[in-house]
Design an enzyme around this catalytic site. Structure first.
Site, short mmCIF file in Angstrom:
data_model
loop_
_atom_site.label_atom_id
_atom_site.label_comp_id
_atom_site.label_asym_id
_atom_site.label_seq_id
_atom_site.Cartn_x
_atom_site.Cartn_y
_atom_site.Cartn_z
N ASP A 62 0.80 -1.23 0.00
CA ASP A 62 0.00 0.00 0.00
C ASP A 62 0.83 1.28 0.00
OD1 ASP A 62 0.89 0.14 2.66
OD2 ASP A 62 -0.98 -0.64 3.45
N ARG A 76 1.18 6.95 -0.06
CA ARG A 76 0.44 5.93 0.71
C ARG A 76 -0.94 5.84 0.07
NH1 ARG A 76 -2.32 2.74 3.16
NH2 ARG A 76 -2.03 2.04 5.29
N ASP A 81 -5.42 -0.82 3.80
CA ASP A 81 -4.23 -1.21 4.56
C ASP A 81 -3.92 -2.65 4.17
OD1 ASP A 81 -2.16 -0.94 6.44
OD2 ASP A 81 -3.38 -1.92 7.98
N THR A 82 -2.69 -2.87 3.73
CA THR A 82 -2.26 -4.23 3.42
C THR A 82 -1.40 -4.75 4.56
OG1 THR A 82 -0.29 -3.46 2.22
CG2 THR A 82 -2.30 -3.83 0.92
N GLU A 84 1.64 -6.03 6.78
CA GLU A 84 3.01 -5.50 6.84
C GLU A 84 4.03 -6.49 6.29
OE1 GLU A 84 3.63 -2.45 7.52
OE2 GLU A 84 1.69 -1.92 8.38
N ARG A 128 3.53 11.59 4.01
CA ARG A 128 3.36 10.86 2.76
C ARG A 128 2.14 11.44 2.03
NH1 ARG A 128 3.11 4.92 5.37
NH2 ARG A 128 1.48 6.07 6.45
#
Length: 183
Positions: A62, A76, A81-82, A84, A128
């Protein structure tokens, strides 16, 4: 000098002799300068938003770096949210590698990458740039959600693509894909 030009010149000289009018003239000139500067600044951001975008490098599922009009910008992906894969002190999470590989392949093989922003939410607390990422006309966030490689993050329903992204996540859940069923 033409008679009408001479009259304008004389009036200008008279204005400069009057202190109040001189201040007004200076304010007008200053305002023109500010408006012109602001217009150039706004146009620069419009050009950035027109998205002359090329991939610099992928970070994970992501996050990626893009060259936007020659500037390297860390982006971002908005609304998702992917798992980690590169966060210090955090083990690689299930489907993190798949999400990273999917994003990396999509971006590396893209003929066109386009970014869109939410006006109310362009930069996060880590400085970001936040953006929707389109790869060859398809919303990358939606593709990650459809495969079960990402989850929706809390976001306002008034965001541009909320309904599309919610539907994609719901479909992945129903089909028990990726994070939703380990298929």
């Amino acid at each position: 000098m033409h008679r009408s030009n001479l009259k304008v010149f004389q009036k200008t000289i008279n204005v400069l002799k009057n202190k109040k009018l001189r201040v007004v003239l200076i304010l007008v000139i200053f305002s023109i300068f500010i408006i012109n500067f602001s217009h150039q600044y706004i146009n620069e951001h419009i050009v950035l938003d027109s998205n002359q975008v090329t991939l610099s490098k992928c970070v994970d599922g992501d996050t990626a770096h893009f060259y936007i009009n020659g500037k390297n910008v860390k982006v971002r992906f908005l609304a998702i949210d992917t798992p980690e894969t590169v966060k210090p002190g955090t083990p690689v999470q299930p489907y993190g590698k798949e999400a990273s590989e999917f994003t990396s392949n999509a971006l590396k093989n893209a003929k066109e990458i386009r970014l869109e922003y939410e006006e109310s939410n362009k930069i996060d607390k880590y400085n970001r740039t936040l953006a929707y990422v389109f790869v060859d006309g398809e919303l990358l966030q939606e593709q990650l959600l459809l495969k079960g490689y990402a989850k929706m993050t809390c976001l306002c329903n008034s965001y541009r693509y909320s309904s599309i992204l919610n539907a994609a996540e719901r479909k992945a859940k129903e089909n028990k894909l990726g994070l939703w069923g380990h298929k």
